[in-house]
Design a protein around this motif. Sequence first.
Motif, PDB file in Angstrom:
ATOM      1  N   ASP A  28      -7.980   9.787 -14.058  1.00 44.68           N
ATOM      2  CA  ASP A  28      -6.825  10.597 -14.486  1.00 44.68           C
ATOM      3  C   ASP A  28      -5.830   9.732 -15.255  1.00 44.68           C
ATOM      4  OD1 ASP A  28      -7.803  12.917 -13.377  1.00 44.68           O
ATOM      5  OD2 ASP A  28      -6.615  12.778 -11.528  1.00 44.68           O
ATOM      6  N   PHE A  56      -2.578   8.718  -5.666  1.00 46.19           N
ATOM      7  CA  PHE A  56      -3.638   9.521  -5.044  1.00 46.19           C
ATOM      8  C   PHE A  56      -3.466   9.582  -3.518  1.00 46.19           C
ATOM      9  CE2 PHE A  56      -5.856   5.443  -4.366  1.00 46.19           C
ATOM     10  CZ  PHE A  56      -6.562   5.657  -3.180  1.00 46.19           C
ATOM     11  N   ALA A 109      -8.479   9.275  -9.343  1.00 42.63           N
ATOM     12  CA  ALA A 109      -7.108   8.949  -9.734  1.00 42.63           C
ATOM     13  C   ALA A 109      -7.093   7.958 -10.901  1.00 42.63           C
ATOM     14  CB  ALA A 109      -6.358   8.367  -8.536  1.00 42.63           C
ATOM     15  N   TYR A 137      -2.673   6.123 -10.644  1.00 42.87           N
ATOM     16  CA  TYR A 137      -3.647   5.702  -9.630  1.00 42.87           C
ATOM     17  C   TYR A 137      -2.999   5.611  -8.241  1.00 42.87           C
ATOM     18  CZ  TYR A 137      -6.707   2.791  -6.852  1.00 42.87           C
ATOM     19  OH  TYR A 137      -7.478   2.323  -5.829  1.00 42.87           O
TER      20      TYR A 137
END
Length: 513
Positions: free
Chosen positions: A478, A432, A475, A429
Amino acid sequence: MTDTVKHESHIGGVRRSGRWLALAVLVLAVLLVAVDATVLGLATPFLSEDLKPSGTQLLWIGDVYSFVIAGLLVSMGSLGDRIGRKKLLLTGAVAFGAVSVLNAYATSPEMMIVARALLGVAGATLMPSTLALIRNLFHDPRERSLAIGIWGAMASAGAAVGPVVGGFLLEHFWWGSVFLINLPVMAVLVVVGVKLIPESKNPDPGPWDVASVGLSLVGVIGVVYAVKELAAEGPTFGAALAAALGIGGLAGFVRRQLTLPTPLLDMRLFRNRGFSAAVTADLLTILGLSGLVFFLSQFFQLVQGRQPLEAGLAELPAAVGAVTAGLVAGSVARRYSVRSVVAGGLGAIGLALAALTAIGQSTGYPLLGVSLLVVGVGAGFAFTVTADVILSTVPKEQAGAASAVSETAYELGAALGIALLGSIVTGVYRGFAAPAGIPADTAAAAHDSLGGAVEASAGLAPAQADALVTAAQDAFVDGLRIASGAGAAVLLVTAVAAWFLLKGQKLADGVEH
């Protein structure tokens, strides 16, 4: 003759019903702890907005409870064996309720972390006492399997009730209200438990060794902190120091237990292959699951835009599956085999987590709902049977210590899972790229946490705000996908290991005397 033995000398009539009434009170304690664990995830976005914790502080708020409880469970289980499990349970329930108030009215991230740690101290007195009392209340192995199934089902029901009740409270009151729901449950537990729960303890316990308590606390917290630091910051002096202290503490604890005439934890329990395999399976399973569970509530609310109550209801299939599977797990394991039920359950969880590697911001609920249902069914089967194996392989006198080992594996797995898988989500995270034109201080706040990004975007122009939030959400998802893949790998490997290690393991059938 102890109260427990007298209680169990009558297996019919009022005495028989008394056992089940006592169980009903015991599972309230489990409900208390389960509800508290799940409402925190739901309250996280609100708590983030109010207390403004950094990403690291947010992880500490999430897992310091597990750190402390993992460090103290063995000591508290052994203390219950010595002073009386009922006495320890009721004392812990009062403390748990009182500290819940402190959690509700925390005014800073630091105060919240301290309050969660104190809750861990109180929680450590509850869980081993409940399982140990079940071990001493139910001498018929089939009845005990059902009792453990109900115990596990109540934990799952708490996990379901927590988000739904918490969601309702969060939509109508401030975030601290989710901790105050502990108070009425605690009050019922104490008032009714005084009358219904029979006292039980080890008739010849020996002294409670304070040096062992200190060594186990330093050992567990040191190792978990080192793993957390390593995952978040990479190799640092602090992580190395914590690892050295932790490993030294655990080595000292084991060495001391082998020399004491009445140890805090009898290390000979681990010579039983079924006991060791069940404990290891519990630890690795929770490790693989907990990071996902911690972040899923944030996904439902901050990525998919659901309201708190809707997010709570969205997580319901996991609890429904766990309750259903937990109630039939003992009979299924007797009909087929312990290893097929445990390995099958763990394999199912692994496959469900693997399916979650395909999620995205716009993923429809059917995939999420079915995955959560499968996770719940797998966990209900696996955890109920491993708890039964752990309890049935030790003498009644050591039920508290054995239960504490089981619970320590669970909490240690939760702490490690949030530290490792949570750090994967957080690490991905924070990588990003903020859209062009975003002020540096706003971008820094957005990189702290997803909740921080949503809040920081409020001061931007609509187009910039949308761009920042979208980048942050992408993010976060992901990171969640990668964490789900890592969790799936852990679960599938554990399923294979359980298949071999639990070979020949059976649940008891004959009534104990």
